[in-house]
Scaffold this motif. Structure first.
Motif, PDB file in Angstrom:
ATOM      1  N   UNK A  78       0.825  -1.212   0.000  1.00 43.36           N
ATOM      2  CA  UNK A  78       0.000   0.000   0.000  1.00 43.36           C
ATOM      3  C   UNK A  78       0.856   1.256   0.000  1.00 43.36           C
ATOM      4  N   UNK A  79       2.006   1.176   0.641  1.00 44.64           N
ATOM      5  CA  UNK A  79       2.884   2.346   0.720  1.00 44.64           C
ATOM      6  C   UNK A  79       3.468   2.717  -0.647  1.00 44.64           C
ATOM      7  N   UNK A  80       3.407   1.774  -1.619  1.00 47.62           N
ATOM      8  CA  UNK A  80       3.915   2.078  -2.960  1.00 47.62           C
ATOM      9  C   UNK A  80       3.021   3.073  -3.704  1.00 47.62           C
ATOM     10  N   UNK A  81       1.778   3.243  -3.223  1.00 55.08           N
ATOM     11  CA  UNK A  81       0.850   4.171  -3.883  1.00 55.08           C
ATOM     12  C   UNK A  81       0.953   5.536  -3.205  1.00 55.08           C
ATOM     13  N   UNK A  82       1.612   6.478  -3.902  1.00 53.10           N
ATOM     14  CA  UNK A  82       1.846   7.782  -3.280  1.00 53.10           C
ATOM     15  C   UNK A  82       0.588   8.640  -3.199  1.00 53.10           C
ATOM     16  N   UNK A  86      -1.571   6.089   4.586  1.00 54.93           N
ATOM     17  CA  UNK A  86      -1.814   4.836   5.298  1.00 54.93           C
ATOM     18  C   UNK A  86      -1.518   4.996   6.782  1.00 54.93           C
ATOM     19  N   UNK A  87      -2.485   4.633   7.616  1.00 58.65           N
ATOM     20  CA  UNK A  87      -2.303   4.650   9.062  1.00 58.65           C
ATOM     21  C   UNK A  87      -2.774   3.329   9.678  1.00 58.65           C
ATOM     22  N   UNK A 159       0.962   6.750  11.728  1.00 59.31           N
ATOM     23  CA  UNK A 159       1.373   6.749  10.324  1.00 59.31           C
ATOM     24  C   UNK A 159       2.314   5.562  10.070  1.00 59.31           C
ATOM     25  N   UNK A 160       2.118   4.874   8.962  1.00 54.04           N
ATOM     26  CA  UNK A 160       2.968   3.724   8.639  1.00 54.04           C
ATOM     27  C   UNK A 160       4.212   4.228   7.932  1.00 54.04           C
TER      28      UNK A 160
END
Length: 937
Positions: A78-82, A86-87, A159-160
């Motif tokens: 999910x973090x690849x989608x800027x 994501x939390x 925050x992740x």
């Protein structure tokens, strides 16, 4: 904007995944709050999320650490989608986190889905889930409360970032997954019940034994419960003495434990026959073949009532053959995951060609005995042009596929879609040995440890590479191969399959797909990436994925447009738009009933048969994805006629020169696929016996079905006596049996055919195929009179046979309404021509899945007896049987069958000559069938 609220459940017709992806494609912003996210569910949303990124749509995703179910791998992805923030809500012992909400923002309203589903493959596609979709204006109190609550939780969440991910990964990888999830299962023998696969196998074994057979083979993937199935069968049969034979000692102990668990308190002694144990006197002996081969003569030949050979594909070895030939049990069962049909057919001969069960892909998915797969059909790069090359020209295909840009593209897609599990374990199926070598070299250059295997490698080399791939500590990630892994190799840890060559056979496609479907520890799904090119046989992918041997253009097109929604469980099939359009265009252009197409299909199957002419119908029974040989029969009136024509086989032509033989073949072939089994059961008995009485016929029929009525039994005997044939039928059909009172005897013509072993071989094959195929499609159920199965295909004349009509059956044609006593048969065309694309409002149509509108024939008035019988059918005891078809013809000069949708009752009517009737169906039409019958594609 649709202002109606609705309940979203997972069905064949729709599921939460479709609702979420379609909303992501149209919304302006989105907000998710779910208790947990795992990669199996996230992978299904990746393309939709990618589209939001391309459209510049922002989103917020909030999940939690509740019960440690959230997968750090999913968070990483999910973090690849800027465009997505994501939390994670960090839970503790006192505070849980249960929210499941999907919020989509539009210009002047919000769409909110709140219910039971987290982001997992099962929750999005197959679980029993309730989610309510609510449309709310921006200013309404409800949406303000929802947004306020979301923002409050968002503010309390973490925050992740890199630190959080690393910390959570360490924790996640160290916990006991079973203990943490509470998923340990307490087992007790009386609570263990057979699954549907095991039940089917046991029913078939019982049927075969009822037919006097002494051997049978069960083929199903490792891990599907064959050992349990055999133990259940033994528990039912209660043999006094049992021998269970395996190839490896480690399997033996588990098998013995399974039997001891399922057969407690049965006063049975269990023993082992291995290198270290010699329990010769036990009731149930579990032996390794290595030890048994040295000591089998210590037992009497008839010592064991029941012998089971696990891993039966080894039974062709000499060590097994000595043992098998020595013992004389009442019944012998073979069980295997890999019958090795490609290398040897002898395993089928050992078990008298009695396949009690072969689990097809669709069945295995439905029974949850394999993992679901996520298939992504991806349009190949523009540089690859296969439009003008034959799929058999492997040298030219290899040359065109060896493109560096394609390798980069494949790796990019592998990284985007990811895989289940910590490390990638992948099989890549290539076009040739040279292609496999090239792919391995290029992957290694790009830092992905890979190798390649072909038929030229030794068994020892193959075993070494496979063990390296299975070892999670070994760096090997990919084995590229050609042909050798299609079947016969089981690598449970495989979590990714790459289809890198043009598909030219549905059988091979399914075999390759199956290499990754074996269940394995912590493995929840298989990722399949298929590079779909522009070669002329791309549409074969759709036939393979459709999961049905019986298809037409319309059913295939609907399957593609609905994402193959009829496939069970969490399996997901997704093709990009270019691939979809390419396949749909090919299906439109292809003539599936043309001799050209049928010949190509036949010769492709012949290659699968090791180049041997598949002159028997039963050859087609052995492969999942094999062509339907009835299509060949329809073309040339019998299968042997078709083979003789395409092979230009003089020997077959000489056989067919016998007019009685050829006419008999055509008559029996014309009944395929069987719609009732009674007639063929009687013929089968007459092949071995001079005559059959009414009581014997009934007894034989009851070996195949659970119940039979006297009238249907006698009707079958009358039918074989040609009681219901018109003069034309009698002239073209040799009479095989003569009825005298309640006894049916073979005629001289039948005696002469059976006396010739060549004629007998093909007649027996035809009867066997009819019986086995009927059993697979209809089972042992009794359907009454008329003998109709819901949603099965029928022609008009079938109703005469299946309703025990005692006049000329050839009169059952050419009319929209036929009758036999109180049974009325209504034949309804929903659309008049297949090539009319625009929507036309015909009077015969579905109103919804429960109601149908139908017009009588033009000369039917309300005051006529027929009119009254239709209008007041329930009061007058008239049964209205409904048969529908979408089009009369889909391909020119090929009349489509009707589909039986059960009985209907008249609830309203109006008009005269014709009468327009509203019918309420006794059975609600299944979603997928309703879509096929009503939607234009």
């Amino acid at each position: 904007m649709n202002g109606e609220n609705k309940l979203i459940v997972n069905t064949e017709q729709t599921n939460l995944l479709k609702e979420i992806t379609s909303s992501l494609e149209t919304c302006q912003k989105f907000y998710f709050s779910v208790a947990f996210v795992n990669f199996s569910g996230l992978q299904l949303l990746l393309d939709a999320l990618k589209e939001t990124k391309l459209r510049g749509v922002k989103g917020k995703v909030m999940t939690s650490t509740y019960l440690n179910f959230t997968d750090p791998k999913a968070l990483d992805k999910l973090r690849e989608f800027n465009n997505v923030d994501l939390k994670v809500f960090v839970t503790d012992r006192n505070v849980g986190f249960h929210t499941k909400a999907y919020i989509f923002e539009y210009e002047d309203y919000f769409k909110v889905m709140i219910g039971s589903s987290n982001i997992t493959q099962s929750a999005l596609k197959s679980n029993v889930e309730w989610n309510v979709e609510i449309i709310s204006k921006n200013e309404e109190t409800f949406i303000q409360q929802v947004i306020s609550e979301f923002n409050g939780l968002w503010d309390r969440s973490t925050m992740v970032d890199d630190f959080f991910i690393q910390d959570y990964k360490r924790f996640f990888n160290n916990i006991d997954r079973v203990a943490a999830s509470g998923s340990a299962i307490y087992e007790k023998a009386e609570y263990i019940v057979p699954n549907s696969m095991q039940n089917r196998a046991m029913e078939n074994l019982q049927r075969l034994r009822g037919l006097g057979e002494k051997k049978a083979l069960v083929i199903a993937a490792t891990g599907t419960g064959k050992t349990y199935m055999s133990a259940f069968d033994v528990r039912n049969l209660k043999p006094k003495k049992l021998l269970f034979v395996v190839h490896r000692e480690e399997i033996l102990t588990k098998a013995k434990e399974t039997y001891e668990k399922l057969l407690p308190n049965e006063d049975i002694t269990f023993g082992m026959l291995t290198g270290t144990k010699k329990d010769f006197d036990a009731d149930y002996v579990f032996a390794t073949i290595q030890t048994l081969s040295r000591y089998y003569q210590n037992f009497d030949r008839g010592n064991f009532d029941y012998i089971i050979y696990d891993e039966a594909h080894h039974a062709t070895a000499d060590t097994y053959q000595h043992v098998i030939e020595y013992f004389e049990p009442d019944f012998m069962l073979g069980m295997t995951a890999t019958p090795e049909r490609g290398d040897s057919r002898s395993i089928f001969e050992i078990f008298d060609f009695n396949v009690a069960l072969e689990v097809r892909l669709h069945d295995a998915l439905e029974d949850d005995i394999v993992v679901p797969f996520h298939y992504f059909g991806i349009t190949d790069i523009d540089e690859i042009d296969l439009s003008d090359v034959s799929v058999d020209d492997l040298d030219e295909i290899t040359k065109r596929l060896k493109v560096n840009e394609r390798v980069d593209f494949i790796i990019e897609k592998m990284r985007f879609y990811g895989h289940d599990g910590k490390v990638r374990k992948c099989l890549g199926f290539c076009a040739s040995r040279e292609h496999a070598r090239y792919m391995a070299e290029e992957f290694n250059r790009r830092g992905i440890p890979s190798t390649y295997l072909t038929g030229e490698d030794s068994v020892k080399a193959r075993e070494l590479r496979i063990s390296e791939l299975e070892d999670e500590e070994n760096e090997l990630q990919v084995i590229f191969t050609v042909d050798i892994f299609n079947e016969g190799v089981d690598i449970p840890s495989v979590n990714t399959v790459l289809m890198l060559r043009p598909t030219n056979s549905p059988i091979v496609f399914i075999q390759q797909l199956g290499r990754g479907l074996r269940k394995y520890q912590d493995k929840s799904f298989l990722t399949v990436l298929d590079l779909i090119g522009n070669h002329t046989k791309t549409f074969l992918i759709a036939i393979a994925l459709n999961g049905s041997r019986y298809y037409d253009k319309e059913s295939l097109k609907v399957a593609i447009s609905t994402g193959f929604a009829h496939l069970p469980g969490a399996t997901h099939i997704q093709m990009d738009k270019i691939s979809q359009e390419r396949i749909l265009a090919q299906i439109d252009q292809e003539k599936f009933t043309s001799m050209k197409y049928l010949k190509e299909e036949y010769f492709e199957f012949k290659k699968m048969n090791q180049g041997r002419v598949p002159d028997l119908l039963m050859d087609y029974y052995k492969y999942d994805g094999a062509p339907d040989p009835v299509r060949f029969i329809v073309k040339e009136k019998s299968y042997l006629n078709f083979v003789a024509k395409v092979e230009k086989d003089q020997q077959l032509n000489q056989l067919l020169a016998n007019e009685t033989f050829e006419k008999t073949l055509k008559w029996l072939s014309g009944m395929l696929p069987l719609k009732r089994i009674y007639d063929f059961i009687i013929i089968n008995y007459l092949i071995e016996n001079q005559s059959i009485t009414f009581d014997q016929a009934k007894h034989e029929i009851l070996k195949w079905v659970k119940k039979i009525d006297d009238d249907s039994t006698y009707h079958a005997m009358e039918f074989l006596n040609q009681n219901f044939f018109d003069d034309t039928q009698k002239n073209r059909t040799p009479k095989l049996a003569k009825l005298d009172g309640e006894q049916l005897s073979r005629t001289v013509a039948f005696e002469e055919l059976l006396a010739n072993p060549n004629y007998a071989r093909y007649l027996i094959d035809l009867v066997d195929y009819g019986l086995f195929r009927y059993e697979r499609e209809f089972g042992g159920d009794y359907y009454g009179v008329p003998h109709f199965k819901l949603y099965e295909q029928y022609q008009m004349m079938d109703a005469a046979l299946l309703s025990n009509y005692r006049k000329s059956h050839s009169s059952y044609r050419g009319s929209g309404l036929l009758s036999n006593g109180n049974d009325y048969f209504l034949y309804i065309d929903l659309h008049k021509e297949a090539d009319i694309k625009e929507s036309i409002n015909y009077n015969d149509k579905f109103i919804d899945r429960k109601h149908l509108q139908w017009e009588t024939q033009n000369n039917t008035s309300q005051s006529s007896e027929r009119g009254k019988n239709i209008i007041f059918n329930q009061d007058r005891g008239i049964n209205l049987h409904l048969f529908v078809r979408k089009y009369k013809e889909i391909e020119k000069n090929n009349v489509e069958p009707y589909i039986y949708i059960g009985e209907g009752n008249t609830i309203s009517y109006n008009g005269e000559r014709p009468i327009e009737v509203q019918l309420e169906l006794e059975h609600i039409i299944p979603p997928q069938l309703y879509t096929e019958l009503t939607e234009k594609v």
